[in-house]
Scaffold this motif. Structure first.
Motif, mmCIF file in Angstrom:
data_model
loop_
_atom_site.group_PDB
_atom_site.id
_atom_site.type_symbol
_atom_site.label_atom_id
_atom_site.label_comp_id
_atom_site.label_asym_id
_atom_site.label_seq_id
_atom_site.Cartn_x
_atom_site.Cartn_y
_atom_site.Cartn_z
ATOM 1 N N THR A 4 0.852 -1.186 0.000
ATOM 2 C CA THR A 4 0.000 0.000 0.000
ATOM 3 C C THR A 4 0.885 1.232 0.000
ATOM 4 O O THR A 4 1.762 1.375 0.851
ATOM 5 N N ASP A 19 -5.187 7.270 0.634
ATOM 6 C CA ASP A 19 -5.078 7.628 -0.779
ATOM 7 C C ASP A 19 -6.096 8.711 -1.079
ATOM 8 O O ASP A 19 -7.293 8.466 -1.093
ATOM 9 N N GLU A 20 -5.612 9.929 -1.285
ATOM 10 C CA GLU A 20 -6.495 11.067 -1.555
ATOM 11 C C GLU A 20 -6.590 11.373 -3.045
ATOM 12 O O GLU A 20 -7.091 12.416 -3.434
ATOM 13 N N GLN A 22 -8.312 9.848 -5.427
ATOM 14 C CA GLN A 22 -9.465 9.280 -6.106
ATOM 15 C C GLN A 22 -10.085 10.316 -7.037
ATOM 16 O O GLN A 22 -10.162 11.499 -6.702
ATOM 17 N N GLU A 26 -13.181 11.254 -3.216
ATOM 18 C CA GLU A 26 -13.269 10.447 -1.998
ATOM 19 C C GLU A 26 -11.867 10.105 -1.496
ATOM 20 O O GLU A 26 -10.924 9.974 -2.273
ATOM 21 N N GLN A 28 -9.688 7.257 0.250
ATOM 22 C CA GLN A 28 -9.717 5.816 0.456
ATOM 23 C C GLN A 28 -8.618 5.442 1.452
ATOM 24 O O GLN A 28 -7.488 5.908 1.344
ATOM 25 N N CYS A 29 -8.978 4.622 2.428
ATOM 26 C CA CYS A 29 -8.014 4.172 3.434
ATOM 27 C C CYS A 29 -7.871 2.654 3.358
ATOM 28 O O CYS A 29 -8.848 1.949 3.119
ATOM 29 N N GLN A 30 -6.665 2.198 3.577
ATOM 30 C CA GLN A 30 -6.376 0.770 3.626
ATOM 31 C C GLN A 30 -5.716 0.491 4.967
ATOM 32 O O GLN A 30 -4.700 1.099 5.286
#
Length: 95
Positions: A4, A19-20, A22, A26, A28-30
């Motif tokens: 990641t 992760d900004e 998108q 949106e 996204q978080c991992q």
């Protein structure tokens, strides 16, 4: 090796990759890791969250030492700065 991408951030007792980028705006978080509460959990979380920065620093230092040997002292100063920044982040001395 696939992992990641950074940056990794600490949220509560978890370390997440954020992760900004998108297309729809949106975020996204991992989840990278969830730590059990213990005396060392904050230090462990900082070290885990700094992993992408530490890897990047080592790659940059390795590349600099291969390609910039002729620059000598200036190259050594830059490598020290890169290493110190990554170590500071792992220790929680910077954001």
């Amino acid at each position: 090796m696939k992992y990641t991408s950074g940056p990794w951030q600490i949220h509560g007792n978890s370390v997440v990759g954020v992760d900004e980028t998108q297309d729809d705006g949106e975020i996204q978080c991992q989840r990278i890791a969830t730590l059990a509460p213990c005396q060392e959990s904050s230090a462990n979380a900082r070290l885990i969250a700094a992993a992408p920065d530490l890897l990047d620093a080592l790659r940059r230092i390795a590349m600099a030492s291969e390609f910039d040997v002729a620059r000598g002292i200036q190259c050594a100063k830059e490598m020290r700065q890169i290493a110190r920044a990554a170590i500071s982040k792992a220790r929680g001395e910077q954001n």
